[in-house]
Design an enzyme around this catalytic site. Structure first.
Site, short mmCIF file in Angstrom:
data_model
loop_
_atom_site.label_atom_id
_atom_site.label_comp_id
_atom_site.label_asym_id
_atom_site.label_seq_id
_atom_site.Cartn_x
_atom_site.Cartn_y
_atom_site.Cartn_z
N ASP A 1 -2.18 -4.85 -0.39
CA ASP A 1 -1.85 -6.23 0.02
C ASP A 1 -2.62 -6.70 1.25
O ASP A 1 -2.99 -7.88 1.34
CB ASP A 1 -0.33 -6.43 0.19
CG ASP A 1 0.34 -5.45 1.12
OD1 ASP A 1 -0.34 -4.60 1.72
OD2 ASP A 1 1.58 -5.53 1.25
N GLN B 1 0.82 -1.21 0.00
CA GLN B 1 0.00 0.00 0.00
C GLN B 1 0.86 1.27 0.00
O GLN B 1 2.06 1.22 0.32
CB GLN B 1 -0.88 0.03 1.25
CG GLN B 1 -1.92 -1.07 1.34
CD GLN B 1 -2.72 -0.94 2.62
OE1 GLN B 1 -2.70 -1.83 3.46
NE2 GLN B 1 -3.42 0.15 2.79
N HIS B 2 0.20 2.37 -0.30
CA HIS B 2 0.69 3.75 -0.05
C HIS B 2 1.79 4.29 -0.95
O HIS B 2 1.98 5.50 -1.00
CB HIS B 2 1.22 3.91 1.39
CG HIS B 2 0.34 3.41 2.48
ND1 HIS B 2 -0.90 3.94 2.73
CD2 HIS B 2 0.53 2.43 3.41
CE1 HIS B 2 -1.44 3.31 3.78
NE2 HIS B 2 -0.60 2.38 4.19
O1 LIG Z 1 1.72 0.23 4.98
C1 LIG Z 1 1.18 -0.85 5.14
C2 LIG Z 1 -0.22 -0.94 5.61
O2 LIG Z 1 -0.79 0.30 5.89
C3 LIG Z 1 1.96 -2.10 4.84
O3 LIG Z 1 1.30 -3.24 5.32
C4 LIG Z 1 2.27 -2.19 3.36
O4 LIG Z 1 1.09 -2.48 2.65
C5 LIG Z 1 3.41 -3.16 3.07
O5 LIG Z 1 3.07 -4.49 3.27
P1 LIG Z 1 4.06 -5.76 3.28
O6 LIG Z 1 5.01 -5.62 2.16
O7 LIG Z 1 4.69 -5.80 4.62
O8 LIG Z 1 3.12 -6.92 3.08
#
Ligand SMILES: O=C(CO)[C@@H](O)[C@H](O)COP(=O)(O)O
Ligand SMILES: Nc1ncnc2c1ncn2[C@@H]1O[C@H](COP(=O)(O)OP(=O)(O)O)[C@@H](O)[C@H]1O
Length: 465
Positions: free
Chosen positions: A233, A71-72
């Site tokens: 994700d 995300q983000h």
């Molecule tokens: O920033 C967040 C949720 O807000 C993280 O969960 C990212 O989405 C990255 O996820 P992973 O690579 O650790 O699965």
């Protein structure tokens, strides 16, 4: 048999699963690594995606595909659709000051929680845009469109046919900080507040919308593979694990996340809970830490062992590590919001200065941060499910119930983000009101006695960070 593909383009790697659309049975899979660092050129994700698809046997016999991704991340495109600079990822904390400025300028934490569902910290895209405007004004000026990792990959798969073809979904849009989960609309005012102008943003698809078809020029043998909306994700993991009302998931990947599904949007002015939307039309309140599986990687590196030996050592160490406490803020921290914090070890004595105590303290410290996340979420879970790379560690599985003070369930190790994306692709094919039901095995149950004083010692140590 009709096949669907699910993709997880996460922080450390890209994973692809190909599954039977009807039963969910795994047919084949592939993966490829991403480069390290908190800013990455999106082309690396594309290269890894193609490699992982090849390793998973290609798309020739696949009917639909969906992308779940970290995300983000801020992907800025110029008016020709070219990437302007490396994407700043969710775990890049350079925009921490920008976040503080934006929160103050828009009227404080409650105003943000009401408008965007979350109080933005450095992870949120909106703060990265403000950082860009302040530090790279020429790049900000050239930004004609801004999108997220899953939006960009989906658009590339469809042949990148102009900025107007960019799409996203509610789940990922809710992590930008300029989309309102409760209203289901963009907040152009917040986008402009951050960047100084209002760039094009991807169209938000319905949960069973279609983002296009895979471009046959890119994949000549894959004619008319339908593209589902994709999602962030964590939203994909919720679909993959079959999240039910009352369940709480703890995901131990690069990030640590604790989340539940909800019928109502959340607006937490404390900033601990991100008020995300999910991929089904509901909501996904979530607490995220910056330090999860890589705390184990780092502890293993310090001890000169692999993660399997770290697990053995941690299980040899006594519960509570005889007072040795690790506060694992190795990348700063997001929850609590301490972007400049560093990790620390407390309570070191001659008697606990052993590799086993250190390994135990690393596992317990990482889990204490997540247990605090569950407390912040304020949900009494009927099932507490552990997933993600870190949940493959036997020490994590066996120590978690003693830290959380409740039984823990661990589904069979798997790629739940990619699985959720595949399920979304199958949903697109089915066109039903709810996603197709796929069978799943029984999770393994772990129980352990709580360790007296452990959480309190951690809280005291973390307060000094
Ligand atoms: O920033 C967040 C949720 O807000 C993280 O969960 C990212 O989405 C990255 O996820 P992973 O690579 O650790 O699965
Ligand atoms: N058996 C294991 N024990 C401990 N950590 C593990 C194990 N297997 C994988 N990991 C860790 O899990 C992380 C990757 O998890 P994953 O959920 O794929 O992350 P992401 O989706 O963020 O890329 C890596 O840091 C890796 O070292």
């Amino acid at each position: 048999m009709t096949l669907v593909a699910g993709i997880d383009s996460s922080t450390q790697s890209c994973k692809v699963v190909v599954r039977d659309a009807e039963t969910g049975a795994l047919v084949r899979e592939g993966r490829a690594p991403h480069p390290p660092g908190t800013e990455v050129h999106p082309d690396h994700w594309w290269t890894a995606l193609r490699q992982a698809i090849d390793e998973a046997g290609g798309l020739a016999d696949v009917a639909a595909l969906s992308v779940g991704a970290q995300q983000h991340g801020m992907v800025c495109l110029d008016e020709d659709g070219a990437v302007i600079r490396d994407a700043l990822l969710w775990n890049d904390t350079r925009s921490a000051r920008a976040a503080e400025e934006l929160v103050a300028e828009f009227g404080g934490p409650q105003a943000w929680a009401d408008a965007a569902g979350s109080v933005p910290v450095a992870s949120f895209t909106v703060t990265k845009l403000r950082w860009l405007a302040e530090h790279e004004p020429e790049n900000a000026r050239r930004t004609a469109a801004v999108c997220l990792p899953h939006d960009w990959l989906t658009w590339r798969l469809a042949g990148a046919k102009g900025l107007g073809a960019l799409t996203t979904d509610r789940g990922d849009a809710s992590g930008t900080g300029y989309w309102s989960p409760s209203a289901g609309t963009y907040r152009a005012d917040l986008l402009k507040l951050a960047l100084g102008h209002t760039p094009l943003v991807p169209r938000v698809l319905e949960p069973v919308g279609q983002a296009g078809v895979v471009d046959s020029g890119l994949f000549p043998d894959a004619a008319s593979v339908r593209l589902a909306p994709g999602t962030g994700d964590n939203m994909a993991a919720a679909l993959g694990v079959g999240l039910r009302p009352g369940d709480v998931v703890v995901s131990i990947g690069t990030s640590g996340t604790v989340f539940a599904c909800s019928g109502t949007s959340s607006h937490d002015a404390s900033g601990a809970i991100a008020g995300f939307a999910d991929a089904t039309g509901r909501f996904l309140p979530l607490v995220c830490t910056l330090n999860a599986a890589r705390v184990l990687d780092a502890a293993a590196a310090v001890l000169g062992v692999g993660v399997a030996e770290l697990s053995d050592l941690a299980l040899q160490g006594p519960p509570g590590a005889d007072g040795l406490v690790m506060v694992p803020y190795l990348e700063g921290e997001r929850t609590p919001n301490k972007p400049d914090a560093t990790g620390s070890v407390h309570g070191l004595r001659l008697s606990n200065a052993t590799p086993a105590h250190f390994a135990r303290a690393a596992v317990e410290g990482m889990l204490c941060g997540l247990a605090d996340g569950l407390d912040a979420l304020g949900v009494e879970p009927s099932r507490l499910l552990f997933i993600g790379g870190g949940a493959r560690s036997e020490a994590v599985r066996r120590i978690a119930p003693s830290v959380f003070g409740r039984p823990v369930l661990v589904p069979e190790p798997g790629e739940y983000v990619a699985d959720g994306a595949a399920r979304q692709a199958a949903w697109l094919l089915a066109g039903t009101a709810e996603p197709p039901v796929w069978g799943s095995g029984e999770p393994e149950a772990y129980e352990a006695d709580p360790v007296p004083g452990l959480r309190a010692r951690y809280t005291e140590a973390a307060a000094t960070a």
